[in-house]
Design an enzyme around this catalytic site. Structure first.
Site, PDB file in Angstrom:
ATOM      1  CG  LEU A 124      -1.913  -1.131   1.364  1.00 60.62           C
ATOM      2  CD1 LEU A 124      -2.779  -0.940   2.613  1.00 60.62           C
ATOM      3  CD2 LEU A 124      -2.787  -1.262   0.119  1.00 60.62           C
ATOM      4  CG  HIS A 125       1.050   3.440  -3.277  1.00 59.48           C
ATOM      5  ND1 HIS A 125      -0.053   4.142  -3.703  1.00 59.48           N
ATOM      6  CD2 HIS A 125       1.238   2.450  -4.199  1.00 59.48           C
ATOM      7  CE1 HIS A 125      -0.501   3.633  -4.832  1.00 59.48           C
ATOM      8  NE2 HIS A 125       0.257   2.589  -5.152  1.00 59.48           N
ATOM      9  CG  HIS A 185      -3.004   1.194  -2.620  1.00 59.50           C
ATOM     10  ND1 HIS A 185      -1.653   0.980  -2.625  1.00 59.50           N
ATOM     11  CD2 HIS A 185      -3.489   0.497  -3.684  1.00 59.50           C
ATOM     12  CE1 HIS A 185      -1.321   0.187  -3.625  1.00 59.50           C
ATOM     13  NE2 HIS A 185      -2.425  -0.119  -4.297  1.00 59.50           N
ATOM     14  CD  GLN A 211      -7.992  -2.736 -12.197  1.00 60.61           C
ATOM     15  OE1 GLN A 211      -7.374  -3.791 -12.244  1.00 60.61           O
ATOM     16  NE2 GLN A 211      -7.814  -1.851 -11.233  1.00 60.61           N
TER      17      GLN A 211
HETATM   18  P1  AMP Z   1      -3.233  -2.216  -7.146  1.00 62.04           P
HETATM   19  O1  AMP Z   1      -2.899  -2.553  -5.734  1.00 62.04           O
HETATM   20  O2  AMP Z   1      -2.087  -1.712  -7.931  1.00 62.04           O
HETATM   21  O3  AMP Z   1      -4.007  -3.313  -7.818  1.00 62.04           O
HETATM   22  O4  AMP Z   1      -4.233  -0.987  -7.072  1.00 62.04           O
HETATM   23  C1  AMP Z   1      -5.398  -1.032  -6.298  1.00 62.04           C
HETATM   24  C2  AMP Z   1      -6.230   0.185  -6.600  1.00 62.04           C
HETATM   25  O5  AMP Z   1      -5.484   1.353  -6.277  1.00 62.04           O
HETATM   26  C3  AMP Z   1      -6.618   0.305  -8.079  1.00 62.04           C
HETATM   27  O6  AMP Z   1      -7.954   0.755  -8.161  1.00 62.04           O
HETATM   28  C4  AMP Z   1      -5.641   1.329  -8.584  1.00 62.04           C
HETATM   29  O7  AMP Z   1      -6.119   2.064  -9.681  1.00 62.04           O
HETATM   30  C5  AMP Z   1      -5.491   2.232  -7.375  1.00 62.04           C
HETATM   31  N1  AMP Z   1      -4.237   2.989  -7.444  1.00 62.04           N
HETATM   32  C6  AMP Z   1      -2.998   2.499  -7.645  1.00 62.04           C
HETATM   33  N2  AMP Z   1      -2.099   3.508  -7.706  1.00 62.04           N
HETATM   34  C7  AMP Z   1      -2.799   4.664  -7.551  1.00 62.04           C
HETATM   35  C8  AMP Z   1      -2.455   6.052  -7.532  1.00 62.04           C
HETATM   36  N3  AMP Z   1      -1.205   6.464  -7.695  1.00 62.04           N
HETATM   37  N4  AMP Z   1      -3.442   6.950  -7.364  1.00 62.04           N
HETATM   38  C9  AMP Z   1      -4.736   6.545  -7.206  1.00 62.04           C
HETATM   39  N5  AMP Z   1      -5.124   5.256  -7.212  1.00 62.04           N
HETATM   40  C10 AMP Z   1      -4.169   4.320  -7.383  1.00 62.04           C
END
Ligand code: AMP
Length: 285
Positions: free
Chosen positions: A33-34, A37, A153
């Site tokens: 997580l960042h 998220h 997505q």
């Molecule tokens: P992931 O863990 O990469 O599958 O991402 C989970 C959710 O977080 C997805 O809906 C991504 O689009 C969203 N997400 C990932 N990076 C960002 C970001 N920098 N800003 C906003 N949403 C993000």
């Protein structure tokens, strides 16, 4: 904050909340997580009584030569971050729970999955749509939040929800960026120091496109060219695609008449990391 690892338990728990009149939200993630998220979680919390964040590195959306094995897994750190951000439940099922023996059912959203990221990652959206539908069925949230970072997505999930008459409301959250402009991503941890220095060029190229658009430029070829030139300043970035598309069919446009999505996928040449980013002009997704 509760940590739930079984889908049966998650389903029961969600049912209990809903029978007592509380609304539930879901933020699906693959962990590591960042702040991006966490911005989704904030939106989820503002729009529901109980927030559920799922953490599941979904094997079915990775191709055979992709980074499923090396994808960062930092569960304890994720739990600490989520708890500090006010998350009510972490749902972290095992692969065996999500995909039991003889698993055979997949969701295939057609057409809009066959372009952009779907070309080089043919399993991605079939896997993502399948796991999201499963998560929606387990958690049964009133709202689910997705980031515009993964614009294709987001559109695929919205299409699935509409086409399959699901009741959940899909919310989207803007792209969270570092000060440099680089979009936060769990995969940024793969970048070498030199790549990290050059990666903000991706957003810089999108801002260049926006500037041209604001100055009245409407030719997709010219905008494409400007982006390519900007990215060409780095010997460490190799574009996989630069596309100006309409947000309904994701087909390339020649002239930017109404809302367009400008999407970029780029490989970095030292660590072999694939970065994506995008900007929406003339409207919103
Ligand atoms: P992931 O863990 O990469 O599958 O991402 C989970 C959710 O977080 C997805 O809906 C991504 O689009 C969203 N997400 C990932 N990076 C960002 C970001 N920098 N800003 C906003 N949403 C993000």
């Amino acid at each position: 904050m509760k940590i739930v690892k079984s889908s049966a338990e998650m389903k029961n728990l969600s049912l209990t909340y809903q029978t007592s009149g509380r609304t539930v939200s879901l933020v699906p993630t693959m962990g590591a997580l960042h702040k991006g998220h966490l911005s989704l979680l904030k939106l989820a919390r503002e729009n529901s009584d109980i927030s559920v964040m799922s953490i599941f590195v979904n094997p079915t959306q990775f191709g055979p030569n992709e980074d499923f094995q090396k994808y960062p897994r930092v569960f304890q750190q994720d739990c600490d971050l989520a708890e500090d951000a006010g998350c009510d439940i972490i749902f972290a099922p095992s692969v065996e729970d999500m995909y039991p023996p003889h698993y055979s059912t997949y969701v295939s959203v057609e057409k809009i999955t066959e372009c952009l990221c779907g070309i080089s990652r043919p399993n991605l959206f079939r896997g993502a749509a399948t796991v999201v539908l499963k998560l929606l069925n387990i958690v049964n949230p009133q709202i689910a939040v997705f980031g515009q970072k993964d614009a294709q997505q987001l559109l695929v999930i919205r299409r699935m929800v509409r086409d399959l008459n699901l009741s959940v409301k899909i919310e989207s959250a803007p792209i969270f960026r570092e000060e440099s402009g680089l979009a936060l991503s769990s995969r940024n941890s793969y970048l070498t120091i030199a790549e990290k220095k050059d990666a903000p060029l991706i957003y810089k190229s999108l801002k260049k496109a926006e500037l041209l658009y604001n100055q009245g430029e409407r030719g997709a070829a010219i905008i494409n060219q400007a982006i390519a030139e900007e990215l060409g300043q780095s010997s460490l970035l190799k574009p996989e695609y630069i596309n100006v598309v309409d947000p309904v069919e994701l087909k390339p446009v020649d002239i930017l008449q109404s809302t367009v999505l400008i999407a970029i996928a780029c490989w970095t040449l030292e660590s072999g990391t694939r970065l994506i980013d995008n900007i929406v002009l003339g409207g919103s997704l």
